[in-house]
Write an enzyme that holds these catalytic residues in place. Structure first.
Site, short mmCIF file in Angstrom:
data_model
loop_
_atom_site.label_atom_id
_atom_site.label_comp_id
_atom_site.label_asym_id
_atom_site.label_seq_id
_atom_site.Cartn_x
_atom_site.Cartn_y
_atom_site.Cartn_z
N SER A 1 0.84 -1.20 0.00
CA SER A 1 0.00 0.00 0.00
C SER A 1 0.87 1.25 0.00
O SER A 1 2.09 1.18 0.20
CB SER A 1 -0.90 0.01 1.23
OG SER A 1 -0.11 0.16 2.41
N ASP B 1 -1.30 -1.81 -3.99
CA ASP B 1 -2.66 -1.80 -3.48
C ASP B 1 -3.13 -0.36 -3.31
O ASP B 1 -2.45 0.45 -2.68
CB ASP B 1 -2.70 -2.54 -2.14
CG ASP B 1 -4.11 -2.74 -1.60
OD1 ASP B 1 -5.04 -2.81 -2.41
OD2 ASP B 1 -4.26 -2.85 -0.37
N HIS B 2 -4.29 -0.03 -3.86
CA HIS B 2 -4.90 1.29 -3.70
C HIS B 2 -3.99 2.44 -4.14
O HIS B 2 -3.72 3.36 -3.36
CB HIS B 2 -5.36 1.52 -2.26
CG HIS B 2 -6.59 0.75 -1.90
ND1 HIS B 2 -7.84 1.05 -2.42
CD2 HIS B 2 -6.78 -0.31 -1.09
CE1 HIS B 2 -8.73 0.20 -1.93
NE2 HIS B 2 -8.10 -0.63 -1.13
N GLU C 1 -11.09 -0.14 -9.58
CA GLU C 1 -12.16 -0.31 -8.60
C GLU C 1 -13.38 0.49 -9.03
O GLU C 1 -13.28 1.63 -9.46
CB GLU C 1 -11.72 0.11 -7.20
CG GLU C 1 -12.80 -0.11 -6.15
CD GLU C 1 -12.28 -0.03 -4.71
OE1 GLU C 1 -13.12 0.10 -3.80
OE2 GLU C 1 -11.07 -0.11 -4.50
N HIS D 1 -13.31 -2.47 4.68
CA HIS D 1 -11.92 -2.44 5.14
C HIS D 1 -11.84 -2.37 6.67
O HIS D 1 -12.69 -1.78 7.32
CB HIS D 1 -11.20 -1.21 4.57
CG HIS D 1 -10.96 -1.28 3.10
ND1 HIS D 1 -11.42 -0.32 2.22
CD2 HIS D 1 -10.33 -2.20 2.34
CE1 HIS D 1 -11.06 -0.64 0.99
NE2 HIS D 1 -10.39 -1.76 1.03
N HIS E 1 -11.94 -6.63 -2.00
CA HIS E 1 -11.17 -5.95 -0.97
C HIS E 1 -11.92 -6.07 0.36
O HIS E 1 -13.08 -6.48 0.40
CB HIS E 1 -10.99 -4.47 -1.31
CG HIS E 1 -10.01 -4.22 -2.41
ND1 HIS E 1 -8.97 -3.32 -2.28
CD2 HIS E 1 -9.89 -4.74 -3.64
CE1 HIS E 1 -8.26 -3.30 -3.39
NE2 HIS E 1 -8.81 -4.14 -4.24
N SER F 1 -10.82 -9.53 5.05
CA SER F 1 -10.34 -10.21 6.25
C SER F 1 -11.55 -10.67 7.07
O SER F 1 -12.59 -10.03 7.08
CB SER F 1 -9.46 -9.30 7.10
OG SER F 1 -8.17 -9.16 6.54
N ASN G 1 -8.26 -9.90 -1.08
CA ASN G 1 -7.26 -9.16 -0.31
C ASN G 1 -7.37 -9.46 1.18
O ASN G 1 -8.47 -9.49 1.73
CB ASN G 1 -7.45 -7.66 -0.52
CG ASN G 1 -7.02 -7.21 -1.90
OD1 ASN G 1 -6.80 -8.01 -2.80
ND2 ASN G 1 -6.91 -5.90 -2.07
N ASP H 1 -5.47 -8.17 4.81
CA ASP H 1 -4.53 -7.29 5.50
C ASP H 1 -4.79 -7.29 7.00
O ASP H 1 -3.90 -7.57 7.81
CB ASP H 1 -4.64 -5.87 4.94
CG ASP H 1 -3.62 -4.91 5.56
OD1 ASP H 1 -2.68 -5.38 6.23
OD2 ASP H 1 -3.77 -3.69 5.37
#
Length: 309
Positions: free
Chosen positions: A50, A82-83, A134, A180, A211, A214, A254, A256
């Site tokens: 990132s 990423d991003h 995105e 996120h 995204h 998690s 993804n 993180d």
């Protein structure tokens, strides 16, 4: 073996109905833990960086660590931005050895997102680098990405088709209910599988990306809280939902937050049990093992990509 892009990875994932894990990296121990899990599971691997990670560890340190992982293991690894917030950071990463970049123009109106994404695609493709874009906005917080729940918007399937056709992007991150960070759902977490299925059917063979995927593993939350954390009530996307998403067109997921939780829980525990220790190797070693175990679980039980390297 040099770094690879995602073209062949995603083709195999789409046809095999599984997803490739894209894991955010910030330092050596995180990279080592992830890579050791990929070796154990014989799994394809995307290591992503990132803007915050580039600021923290510097571009050159992270790229050299990933290159060392490739040389040490022989694994086919993709190095992904990423991003990426603008054309300049994407260009820097293309020129700096990344094999894949993400341009995140989701904060802009549709036409501006297309214009920005197309500019990045044209430059990256001229250098042999693939591009993720995105469409739609995920709620939550990740580094500099901050979107309030009220401002989150799901991806429109019709717009997704037009966006891909007009930009030429190689994969598309969509919004179907993930978020996120170690966030809190209001009620039971749900993904809009009807929307996902429609986008998959309208873009046959095309790789989609999730995204904010998690799961905020409860054992890590409990461990953090036990040793001084304050994450009560945090929850993420149930793992069975992510496993199901991989059977549609989702080829990249993804991860993180779960890496951060695994590492932090291990370090908190170590210092509680060894308050007088000051050797970084003593607490970073177990943290690396915690990351390895968590990533291996993801590859085997959530992404279904073990044995697919």
């Amino acid at each position: 073996m040099p770094l690879v892009d995602t073209k062949e990875m995603f083709k195999k994932a789409y046809e095999g109905h599984y997803a490739v894990g894209a894991f955010n990296v910030n330092n050596m121990e995180i990279i080592q833990g992830i890579v050791e899990a990929a070796i154990q599971e014989k799994a394809p691997l995307i290591l992503q960086v990132s803007a915050g990670a580039r600021k923290y560890a510097k571009h050159i340190y992270l790229t050299k660590l990933v290159e060392a992982a490739v040389e040490d293991t022989g694994l086919p690894i993709c190095l992904h931005l990423d991003h990426g917030a603008d054309f300049e950071i994407c260009k820097d990463c293309v020129d700096g050895g990344f094999t894949s970049v993400m341009i995140d123009g989701s904060k802009y109106p549709f036409e501006e997102n297309i214009e920005l994404t197309k500019r990045v695609v044209d430059y990256a493709h001229s250098k042999g680098v693939v591009v993720e874009a995105e469409l739609g906005k995920l709620a939550g917080v990740e580094d500099a990405v901050k979107v309030a729940a009220k401002d989150a918007t799901y991806t429109d399937p019709d717009q997704a088709v037009e966006f891909v056709e007009r930009t030429g992007c190689d994969s598309l991150a969509i919004a179907i209910g993930t978020s996120h960070g170690a966030y809190k759902f209001k009620g039971k977490p749900e993904l809009d599988f009807a929307r996902l299925e429609k986008i998959t059917n309208m873009l046959p063979g095309y790789p989609l990306v999730l995204h904010g995927a998690s799961t905020v593993i409860p054992s890590f939350v409990e461990e953090c809280n036990k040793y001084g954390g304050k994450l009560d009530g945090a929850q993420g996307v149930p793992e069975d939902m992510l496993l199901k998403a991989g059977t549609f067109g989702v080829c990249k997921i993804n991860i993180d937050t779960d890496l951060r939780l695994a590492m932090t829980a291990s370090i908190r525990k170590y210092f509680t049990e060894h308050p007088g220790d000051f050797d970084p190797r003593q607490y970073l070693g177990p943290a690396r093992e915690a990351i390895k175990a968590m990533v291996a679980h993801k590859m085997r039980d959530v992404l279904n990509c073990s044995g697919k390297a």
